[in-house]
Design a protein around this motif. Structure first.
Motif, mmCIF file in Angstrom:
data_model
loop_
_atom_site.group_PDB
_atom_site.id
_atom_site.type_symbol
_atom_site.label_atom_id
_atom_site.label_comp_id
_atom_site.label_asym_id
_atom_site.label_seq_id
_atom_site.Cartn_x
_atom_site.Cartn_y
_atom_site.Cartn_z
ATOM 1 N N PRO A 295 9.125 5.509 -18.077
ATOM 2 C CA PRO A 295 8.895 4.071 -18.295
ATOM 3 C C PRO A 295 8.751 3.224 -17.036
ATOM 4 N N PRO A 296 9.632 3.332 -16.018
ATOM 5 C CA PRO A 296 9.412 2.499 -14.826
ATOM 6 C C PRO A 296 8.139 2.860 -14.077
ATOM 7 N N ILE A 297 7.752 4.132 -14.133
ATOM 8 C CA ILE A 297 6.504 4.548 -13.494
ATOM 9 C C ILE A 297 5.321 3.975 -14.264
ATOM 10 N N SER A 298 5.393 4.028 -15.593
ATOM 11 C CA SER A 298 4.315 3.487 -16.421
ATOM 12 C C SER A 298 4.134 1.992 -16.186
ATOM 13 N N VAL B 151 3.843 10.504 -7.117
ATOM 14 C CA VAL B 151 4.717 10.811 -8.256
ATOM 15 C C VAL B 151 3.890 11.117 -9.499
ATOM 16 N N ARG B 152 2.844 10.322 -9.719
ATOM 17 C CA ARG B 152 1.977 10.578 -10.877
ATOM 18 C C ARG B 152 1.355 11.972 -10.800
ATOM 19 N N ALA B 153 0.970 12.386 -9.596
ATOM 20 C CA ALA B 153 0.327 13.686 -9.432
ATOM 21 C C ALA B 153 1.258 14.830 -9.806
ATOM 22 N N SER B 154 2.541 14.577 -9.801
ATOM 23 C CA SER B 154 3.499 15.594 -10.239
ATOM 24 C C SER B 154 3.846 15.445 -11.716
ATOM 25 N N LEU B 155 4.284 14.245 -12.106
ATOM 26 C CA LEU B 155 4.825 14.077 -13.451
ATOM 27 C C LEU B 155 3.751 14.055 -14.535
ATOM 28 N N GLU B 156 2.609 13.428 -14.277
ATOM 29 C CA GLU B 156 1.560 13.403 -15.302
ATOM 30 C C GLU B 156 0.940 14.780 -15.497
ATOM 31 N N ALA C 288 -8.454 7.598 -5.387
ATOM 32 C CA ALA C 288 -9.616 7.409 -4.510
ATOM 33 C C ALA C 288 -10.304 6.076 -4.754
ATOM 34 N N GLU C 289 -10.256 5.574 -5.990
ATOM 35 C CA GLU C 289 -10.868 4.282 -6.294
ATOM 36 C C GLU C 289 -9.959 3.112 -5.937
ATOM 37 N N THR C 290 -8.669 3.281 -6.158
ATOM 38 C CA THR C 290 -7.741 2.154 -6.070
ATOM 39 C C THR C 290 -7.343 1.808 -4.645
ATOM 40 N N LEU C 291 -6.990 2.797 -3.849
ATOM 41 C CA LEU C 291 -6.477 2.508 -2.509
ATOM 42 C C LEU C 291 -7.471 1.729 -1.645
ATOM 43 N N PRO C 292 -8.758 2.087 -1.614
ATOM 44 C CA PRO C 292 -9.690 1.279 -0.808
ATOM 45 C C PRO C 292 -9.777 -0.175 -1.273
ATOM 46 N N LEU C 293 -9.706 -0.408 -2.584
ATOM 47 C CA LEU C 293 -9.735 -1.780 -3.096
ATOM 48 C C LEU C 293 -8.551 -2.583 -2.580
ATOM 49 N N ILE D 178 0.837 -1.204 0.000
ATOM 50 C CA ILE D 178 0.000 0.000 0.000
ATOM 51 C C ILE D 178 0.871 1.253 0.000
ATOM 52 N N SER D 179 1.961 1.216 0.754
ATOM 53 C CA SER D 179 2.855 2.382 0.795
ATOM 54 C C SER D 179 3.472 2.645 -0.574
ATOM 55 N N ASP D 180 3.785 1.571 -1.318
ATOM 56 C CA ASP D 180 4.326 1.730 -2.674
ATOM 57 C C ASP D 180 3.301 2.399 -3.588
ATOM 58 N N VAL D 181 2.042 1.998 -3.437
ATOM 59 C CA VAL D 181 0.985 2.542 -4.289
ATOM 60 C C VAL D 181 0.754 4.018 -3.969
ATOM 61 N N ARG D 182 0.777 4.364 -2.690
ATOM 62 C CA ARG D 182 0.616 5.782 -2.321
ATOM 63 C C ARG D 182 1.739 6.619 -2.930
ATOM 64 N N GLU D 183 2.959 6.114 -2.851
ATOM 65 C CA GLU D 183 4.087 6.843 -3.434
ATOM 66 C C GLU D 183 3.925 6.975 -4.945
ATOM 67 N N LEU D 184 3.423 5.920 -5.572
ATOM 68 C CA LEU D 184 3.210 5.956 -7.018
ATOM 69 C C LEU D 184 2.226 7.060 -7.394
ATOM 70 N N PHE D 185 1.136 7.169 -6.663
ATOM 71 C CA PHE D 185 0.163 8.222 -6.968
ATOM 72 C C PHE D 185 0.743 9.607 -6.703
#
Length: 236
Positions: A172-175, A96-101, A225-230, A87-94
């Motif tokens: 690429p690694p983020i994708s 990073v996405r919130a900045s780079l995307e 918001a959809e992914t983390l609760p799942l 879960i911590s990895d997924v939070r970090e991923l989001f």
């Protein structure tokens, strides 16, 4: 490798072609991303070499890259295993996405405002639209794979249109992580996802940088918001 996943190697002509380290990397990475190699699966060099008919040299070239990008871990007395997405990895991923995307969307819109055509982005959006259309000839698994591939291609087209070489190298690694997460948490409204892509594409092609950035951020936060609760429920 000890796993019930489908880890069959190349067939036909591909089965006898020597693979380099980057090809082995892609072969293993793709099977981790789509779940054929689930978290915790052991990846033994000898077994992998037999499955894809290579020596251990390209495998040893591929493993450090797979580990650096978070796909595998090397454990004492167990060797290489497929790493979970905590879960911590997924939070970090989001985060990073919130900045780079958001940056990619703004830069892509600026390129269009300066005269870029954006044809590849249009093509990627059309592919994404075809992927979400219900087709009785496709299995749910096949459609989910098509949507994952098309979604990834759409976001890659935005990064390419941004014109920023460093951003292209960073993504690429983020994708890959995003695509893996797409398979792990696949309870979503795909039509809603496509509507967000369509609005984002429209803002970029119109050269509306701030609108594109705002839509990109909203898209990431909606997915968060959809992914983390799942994932949190599945971890209980």
């Amino acid at each position: 490798m000890q796993s019930n996943a489908d880890v069959s190697g190349p067939t036909g002509d591909d089965a006898v072609k020597p693979l380099r380290g980057d090809a082995v990397y892609e072969w293993v990475r793709d099977r981790i991303i789509d779940g054929r190699l689930p978290p915790g699966s052991r990846i033994r060099e000898r077994d992998l070499a037999e499955e894809i008919r290579v020596s251990r040299v390209p495998i040893r070239e591929a493993f450090p890259r797979l580990e650096a990008e978070g796909y595998i871990r090397t454990l004492p007395r167990r060797g290489a295993v497929v790493a979970p997405m905590a879960i911590s990895d997924v939070r970090e991923l989001f985060d990073v996405r919130a900045s780079l995307e958001v940056l990619a969307a703004r830069l892509a819109a600026m390129q269009c405002a300066a005269g870029a055509a954006g044809d590849e982005l249009r093509t990627a959006l059309e592919r994404a639209e075809r992927a979400v259309v219900a087709d009785p000839a496709r299995t749910p698994e096949a459609q989910n794979q098509e949507i994952a591939d098309a979604t990834s291609a759409f976001h890659e087209a935005i990064v390419e249109l941004s014109g920023n070489a460093l951003l292209r190298d960073l993504m690429p690694p983020i994708s890959g992580r995003v695509k893996r997460l797409f398979h792990l948490a696949n309870e979503r409204d795909d039509l809603d996802l496509h509507r967000e892509h369509r609005d984002l594409c429209d803002a970029i092609l119109r050269g509306q940088g701030e609108r594109a950035a705002a839509l990109a951020l909203a898209h990431v936060e909606h997915s968060r918001a959809e992914t983390l609760p799942l994932l949190e429920r599945s971890a209980e």
